[in-house]
Design a protein around this motif. Structure first.
Motif, PDB file in Angstrom:
ATOM      1  N   PRO A 149      44.966  32.974  27.403  1.00 49.13           N
ATOM      2  CA  PRO A 149      44.796  33.099  28.855  1.00 49.13           C
ATOM      3  C   PRO A 149      44.026  34.367  29.203  1.00 49.13           C
ATOM      4  CG  PRO A 149      47.075  32.585  28.273  1.00 49.13           C
ATOM      5  CD  PRO A 149      46.375  32.922  26.998  1.00 49.13           C
ATOM      6  N   PHE A 150      43.330  34.360  30.332  1.00 48.66           N
ATOM      7  CA  PHE A 150      42.572  35.536  30.730  1.00 48.66           C
ATOM      8  C   PHE A 150      43.477  36.739  30.980  1.00 48.66           C
ATOM      9  CE2 PHE A 150      39.207  32.418  32.117  1.00 48.66           C
ATOM     10  CZ  PHE A 150      38.236  32.883  31.253  1.00 48.66           C
ATOM     11  N   SER A 151      44.757  36.516  31.226  1.00 45.09           N
ATOM     12  CA  SER A 151      45.684  37.610  31.518  1.00 45.09           C
ATOM     13  C   SER A 151      46.068  38.418  30.282  1.00 45.09           C
ATOM     14  CB  SER A 151      46.955  37.054  32.169  1.00 45.09           C
ATOM     15  OG  SER A 151      47.585  36.122  31.303  1.00 45.09           O
ATOM     16  N   LYS A 152      45.693  37.951  29.091  1.00 41.18           N
ATOM     17  CA  LYS A 152      46.139  38.589  27.854  1.00 41.18           C
ATOM     18  C   LYS A 152      45.216  39.694  27.346  1.00 41.18           C
ATOM     19  CE  LYS A 152      49.828  36.058  27.377  1.00 41.18           C
ATOM     20  NZ  LYS A 152      51.172  36.641  27.506  1.00 41.18           N
ATOM     21  N   TYR A 153      44.149  40.005  28.033  1.00 39.61           N
ATOM     22  CA  TYR A 153      43.228  41.029  27.560  1.00 39.61           C
ATOM     23  C   TYR A 153      43.805  42.433  27.792  1.00 39.61           C
ATOM     24  CZ  TYR A 153      39.778  37.327  27.098  1.00 39.61           C
ATOM     25  OH  TYR A 153      39.116  36.189  26.714  1.00 39.61           O
ATOM     26  N   GLU A 154      43.534  43.337  26.869  1.00 35.84           N
ATOM     27  CA  GLU A 154      44.045  44.708  26.965  1.00 35.84           C
ATOM     28  C   GLU A 154      43.182  45.594  27.860  1.00 35.84           C
ATOM     29  OE1 GLU A 154      44.627  46.526  23.168  1.00 35.84           O
ATOM     30  OE2 GLU A 154      45.567  44.751  22.284  1.00 35.84           O
ATOM     31  N   ARG A 164      40.429  42.946  33.190  1.00 31.90           N
ATOM     32  CA  ARG A 164      41.148  42.055  34.099  1.00 31.90           C
ATOM     33  C   ARG A 164      40.169  40.980  34.545  1.00 31.90           C
ATOM     34  NH1 ARG A 164      42.518  45.443  37.674  1.00 31.90           N
ATOM     35  NH2 ARG A 164      41.172  44.875  39.420  1.00 31.90           N
ATOM     36  N   GLU A 202      39.717  37.540  36.933  1.00 31.84           N
ATOM     37  CA  GLU A 202      40.272  36.740  38.016  1.00 31.84           C
ATOM     38  C   GLU A 202      39.257  35.689  38.437  1.00 31.84           C
ATOM     39  OE1 GLU A 202      42.753  39.886  40.629  1.00 31.84           O
ATOM     40  OE2 GLU A 202      40.746  40.526  40.041  1.00 31.84           O
ATOM     41  N   ALA A 228      45.596  30.618  39.703  1.00 31.78           N
ATOM     42  CA  ALA A 228      46.470  30.747  38.544  1.00 31.78           C
ATOM     43  C   ALA A 228      45.886  30.041  37.336  1.00 31.78           C
ATOM     44  CB  ALA A 228      47.844  30.162  38.871  1.00 31.78           C
ATOM     45  N   ALA A 267      43.225  29.150  34.596  1.00 32.30           N
ATOM     46  CA  ALA A 267      42.114  29.840  33.928  1.00 32.30           C
ATOM     47  C   ALA A 267      40.956  28.905  33.608  1.00 32.30           C
ATOM     48  CB  ALA A 267      42.601  30.500  32.643  1.00 32.30           C
ATOM     49  N   SER A 326      38.925  47.793  32.634  1.00 32.28           N
ATOM     50  CA  SER A 326      40.175  48.418  33.064  1.00 32.28           C
ATOM     51  C   SER A 326      40.703  49.426  32.037  1.00 32.28           C
ATOM     52  CB  SER A 326      41.231  47.330  33.333  1.00 32.28           C
ATOM     53  OG  SER A 326      40.814  46.498  34.387  1.00 32.28           O
ATOM     54  N   GLU A 353      36.570  41.851  23.602  1.00 33.59           N
ATOM     55  CA  GLU A 353      37.104  41.143  24.769  1.00 33.59           C
ATOM     56  C   GLU A 353      36.003  40.758  25.751  1.00 33.59           C
ATOM     57  OE1 GLU A 353      41.692  42.808  24.733  1.00 33.59           O
ATOM     58  OE2 GLU A 353      40.329  43.545  26.289  1.00 33.59           O
TER      59      GLU A 353
END
Length: 286
Positions: free
Chosen positions: A2-7, A10, A12, A28, A30, A41, A56
């Motif tokens: 998921p796109f939310s898992k990058y360190e 960010r 969206e 919500a 992806a 970020s 990433e």
């Protein structure tokens, strides 16, 4: 993933951006979305590159390239800098690498730049602070660059005994050979207004105007034929620098996107199908 898992990023995705990109609610899911906002970020290190961020960014742009509904990507950052180049801790680690390991890292950076540059959707770079070295190379891969007037830009590699080699194809394309001769060699810092004069920056605006300038461009891009926009981006890359001969004439004469639908809609005084699809996407989840 998921796109939310990058360190270090960010990501969206949005459909309804009628109130402006930064005041809209991200999706919500992806796998869809009309507009993507990719934010560097790592503000504590001025969004400097390390191996994780490079991997990433490469992965994100390769994934976004496959989303058919996606019309435009905005690349921005958090904190006072857009991207300060290479992370110092990463540089210390690389100093102990063998030649083969350094070459592999350089190729990963080259692949990242290529992924952004060749992404089929238009990419807007929103530059609100320093873009140094590789950070300026990343800016140079964008199709449109909107920068805050006082943003500092610099090709600083020679100060460290390095060359801006991996980023050079993109920077030279953006500012031209003659300007590259100066700024590659001197490592001078220049602002976004000078970047505008060099052709790197499309608009240099005040910080208060930055988001509105980006929103205006996003709105313009999503209203155009998505196929024609993608084909225009590809055409610029494939036509630039070629000799004006019979082969080029035949090539350009044969490039057709959604012209039939657009012309028909104009003659019938209606919205083209791709513009109606914007409304459908906005109301899809209502």
């Amino acid at each position: 993933m998921p796109f939310s898992k990058y360190e270090s990023l960010r990501v969206e995705l949005f459909n309804d951006i009628s109130g402006g990109l930064w005041d809209s609610e991200p999706l919500a899911d992806a796998d869809g979305g009309m507009v993507a906002l990719v934010t560097l970020s790592r503000p504590k290190v001025r969004n400097a590159f390390d191996e994780t961020m490079i991997a990433e960014i490469t992965d994100v742009f390769r994934r976004l390239a496959k989303i058919e509904a996606l019309r435009v990507i905005v690349l921005t950052s958090t904190g006072p800098a857009f991207c300060a180049g290479a992370d110092l801790n990463w540089m210390r680690k690389m100093a102990g690498y063998a030649h083969g390991e350094n070459l592999a890292d350089a190729m990963k950076l080259a692949e990242m730049l290529h992924a952004v540059d060749t992404c089929p959707q238009p990419v807007i770079a929103r530059v609100q602070g320093d873009a140094f070295a590789g950070g300026l190379g990343l800016v140079s891969t964008a199709d449109i660059v909107i920068a805050e007037k006082m943003a500092r830009l610099c090709l600083s590699e020679v100060r460290l005994g390095l060359l801006p080699a991996t980023i050079s194809p993109y920077v030279i394309r953006a500012i031209g050979e003659q300007a590259a001769r100066r700024y590659f060699l001197t490592a001078e810092v220049f602002d976004a207004v000078k970047g505008y004069e060099l052709g790197l920056v499309h608009e240099a605006v005040s910080m208060d105007e930055l988001d509105n300038a980006v929103n205006t461009l996003v709105d313009a891009l999503v209203r155009n034929s998505p196929q024609a926009v993608r084909e225009c981006k590809r055409m610029v890359r494939e036509v630039a620098g070629r000799p004006l001969n019979r082969a080029l004439m035949e090539d350009t004469a044969g490039r057709i996107a959604e012209g039939k639908e657009g012309v028909q809609a104009f003659l019938e005084k209606r919205e083209p199908a791709w513009r109606n699809s914007i409304v459908e996407l906005i109301h899809k989840d209502e």
